[in-house]
Write a protein that holds these residues in place. Sequence first.
Motif, PDB file in Angstrom:
ATOM      1  N   SER A 167       2.006  -8.533  -9.164  1.00 16.56           N
ATOM      2  CA  SER A 167       1.383  -7.592 -10.106  1.00 16.56           C
ATOM      3  C   SER A 167       1.879  -6.166  -9.917  1.00 16.56           C
ATOM      4  N   ILE A 168       2.409  -5.850  -8.724  1.00 14.14           N
ATOM      5  CA  ILE A 168       2.923  -4.493  -8.480  1.00 14.14           C
ATOM      6  C   ILE A 168       4.450  -4.458  -8.512  1.00 14.14           C
ATOM      7  N   THR A 210       1.441   4.521  -2.304  1.00 21.24           N
ATOM      8  CA  THR A 210       1.912   4.360  -3.681  1.00 21.24           C
ATOM      9  C   THR A 210       0.867   4.892  -4.659  1.00 21.24           C
ATOM     10  N   GLN A 211       1.312   5.136  -5.893  1.00 20.33           N
ATOM     11  CA  GLN A 211       0.381   5.569  -6.930  1.00 20.33           C
ATOM     12  C   GLN A 211      -0.648   4.481  -7.209  1.00 20.33           C
ATOM     13  N   GLU A 212      -0.207   3.223  -7.201  1.00 21.54           N
ATOM     14  CA  GLU A 212      -1.134   2.116  -7.446  1.00 21.54           C
ATOM     15  C   GLU A 212      -2.243   2.108  -6.403  1.00 21.54           C
ATOM     16  N   ARG A 250     -11.226  -6.060  -2.106  1.00 26.11           N
ATOM     17  CA  ARG A 250     -10.903  -4.695  -2.500  1.00 26.11           C
ATOM     18  C   ARG A 250     -11.484  -3.690  -1.504  1.00 26.11           C
ATOM     19  N   ASP A 272      -4.646   4.991  -7.096  1.00 25.21           N
ATOM     20  CA  ASP A 272      -5.456   4.704  -8.282  1.00 25.21           C
ATOM     21  C   ASP A 272      -6.542   3.669  -8.001  1.00 25.21           C
ATOM     22  N   SER A 273      -6.452   2.987  -6.861  1.00 22.54           N
ATOM     23  CA  SER A 273      -7.442   1.963  -6.529  1.00 22.54           C
ATOM     24  C   SER A 273      -8.735   2.551  -5.971  1.00 22.54           C
ATOM     25  N   THR A 275       6.511   9.756  -3.099  1.00 19.65           N
ATOM     26  CA  THR A 275       5.457   9.280  -3.998  1.00 19.65           C
ATOM     27  C   THR A 275       4.476  10.382  -4.375  1.00 19.65           C
ATOM     28  N   ASN A 328       0.817  -1.213   0.000  1.00 19.30           N
ATOM     29  CA  ASN A 328       0.000   0.000   0.000  1.00 19.30           C
ATOM     30  C   ASN A 328       0.849   1.260   0.000  1.00 19.30           C
TER      31      ASN A 328
END
Length: 493
Positions: free
Chosen positions: A461-462, A312-314, A430, A317-318, A350, A74
Motif C-alpha cells: 500500500s505504500i 515518511t510523510q505517510e 495502529r 499523516d498516520s 522527507t 516508517n
Amino acid sequence: MKFLKKIVFVLVIFACTQCSNDFLDKAPLDTINTSNYPANAEELITLVNGAYQPMQRPKLYNLRMWTSDIMAGNSIVGAGGGSDGIETQDMSNFVTTTDNAGVLDIWRGPWPGILMSNIILKVAPDLVIDQNIKNRSLGEAHFLRAHYYFVLVRYFGDLPLITTPQSSDDDLFPARVSKDLIYQQIIADLEKAVELLPNKSEYSGSDIGRANKGAALGELAEVYLTLGNNWQKVVDLTTQIEGLGFNLNLNYGDNFNPSTENSRESLFEVQYEGDGGYSFWSDENQASWSSTFMGPRGSNFVGGGYGWNQPTQEFIDSYEPNDNRKDVTVLYEGSPSFDGKAYSASYSYTGYNVRKFLIPLSVSPSYDNSPLNFPILRFSDILLMKAEALNELGQTAQAEAPLNRVRKRAGLADVTVGLSQADFRKAVLRERRMEFAFEGQRWFDLIRVNKGQYGLDFLHSIGKTNATQKHLLFPIPQIEIDKNPKLTQNPGY
C-alpha cells in the motif's frame, strides 16, 4: 552507576561456526575463553554482565534493531544520500542479497550472548556461592539466551540450536533445526527465568536494569503473541505482570529521558552510559549511537548528526489530531524547539527527523556520548498485548480498557464502543505503530499478523510492491554457509 559499567573485558575464544576470523579481528570482545570458567560469585557476576553487552553493540540495539523501522516503512535511511547506509537501503527496498552487511550483523550479533549464557548455565549450578546470587545469575542467563534466540528466530526462522558451551571436541558445524524447536527452547528458558529472577523492585544501586521477573513474563507474553496460538496465555501473563507494580509513566516522553530511565513503565531496556573512555566505534563503547545517528544532518542539534531514520510523510499523516506522542517522537517544521533550536524541513529528505532518541548538548556535551537507554519492553506494550489477545478471544468489549489506557496517556479519545473484532484488530495494530515508533517493533508486528500477509498488504500500500513472502525472513549470510556446509539457505535466496 549501571551494572554494565562493571564489565571486565576479556579475550575469548568463540569456538562456534557463527564466528569468523575477520569478526574476531573487529570484535575481540565477542568471544570468551571457555577454559577460564568463573570460580566465585564475583567472577560469575562479571560474566553475567558480559552476557548483556552484545545487546549494546551496533549489531543489535545500537543500530540494526531500530533500523528495522526503515524496512517496515516508517522511515527512510536518509543519512548522506548516495551509498550511505546502502545495506539498509537494500533491506528496506527488498533487494537484500546473501552478502548484505546489515543481515550479517544481525546474524552474528546474538551469538556471543548465547555463548556466555551457555557458560553461565553450565558452571553456575556447581559454584558454592550465595544462593540468591546463583539463582539470579541463572535466571539472567535463561532470560538472555531466550532473548537472543527470539531476535534470531524472527529474522531468520530455522537456526542452529546450541545450549552448551562448544569446544574443539564438539561438532562445530551445527545444522539448522526447525523454528518450532527454537521457540520451545525460548519458552522453556523464559519459564525458568520467571521462576528464578527477582522482581524489579528488589534491585537497587548498580543492579538496577538487570533482567527481572516482569521482563521474563513480558517477553514470554510477546513470544505467545508472535506465535498466535495461545491468546489466553497472553492474557494470563499480562494480567500477572499488572500485579507486579508496573504502570504507565504519566508523561510519554519520560520513556526517552536519561533522568527517568528504568522507570515504572520499563520492564527491560538496554543500558547505556555516557563517556566511558572508549572510542565511539569500538565494541568497548557503552554509549548509545541513537542520538548521533538520528540527529538532523547539518543542524548542530546534538553537536553533530548523521541524519538517519527520516520519517515518511505517510507515517506523519498516520497521527491522529492531538496525539501528544507526535511532538515527542518526531521533528517537523513548526514543532516545539529542540534545546532552544528551531527545526527546518531542509535538514531531511522527507522534511522530518526522529526526535525521541535525541540528547541535547545541555545533557551530553559531546555528540558521541549519549547515555540514553534503549527500550525493549514497556508496560504500554503489556497493555496493548492484552488488548490484542482479548480481542482475538472474542472479548472485544473487555479489550477496550487496556487499549484506552494507552490512548488516554497519548491525549486521545477512547476507541469507539462496539467495534467489530476486525476493526478493533486494526485499531490495536495502529496504536502499536504510533506508540513504539522507531523502537524496532513495527517490523515484527508486520511479519507476525496473518502469517505476514498483514505486513505485505501494508508494504504494497505504500509502494513497496516487490515485497513478497520470501522477504519475511532474511537470507542466511553466504559467508556463514561457506564456513558451515550444514547451513541451508532460506527459500528464494
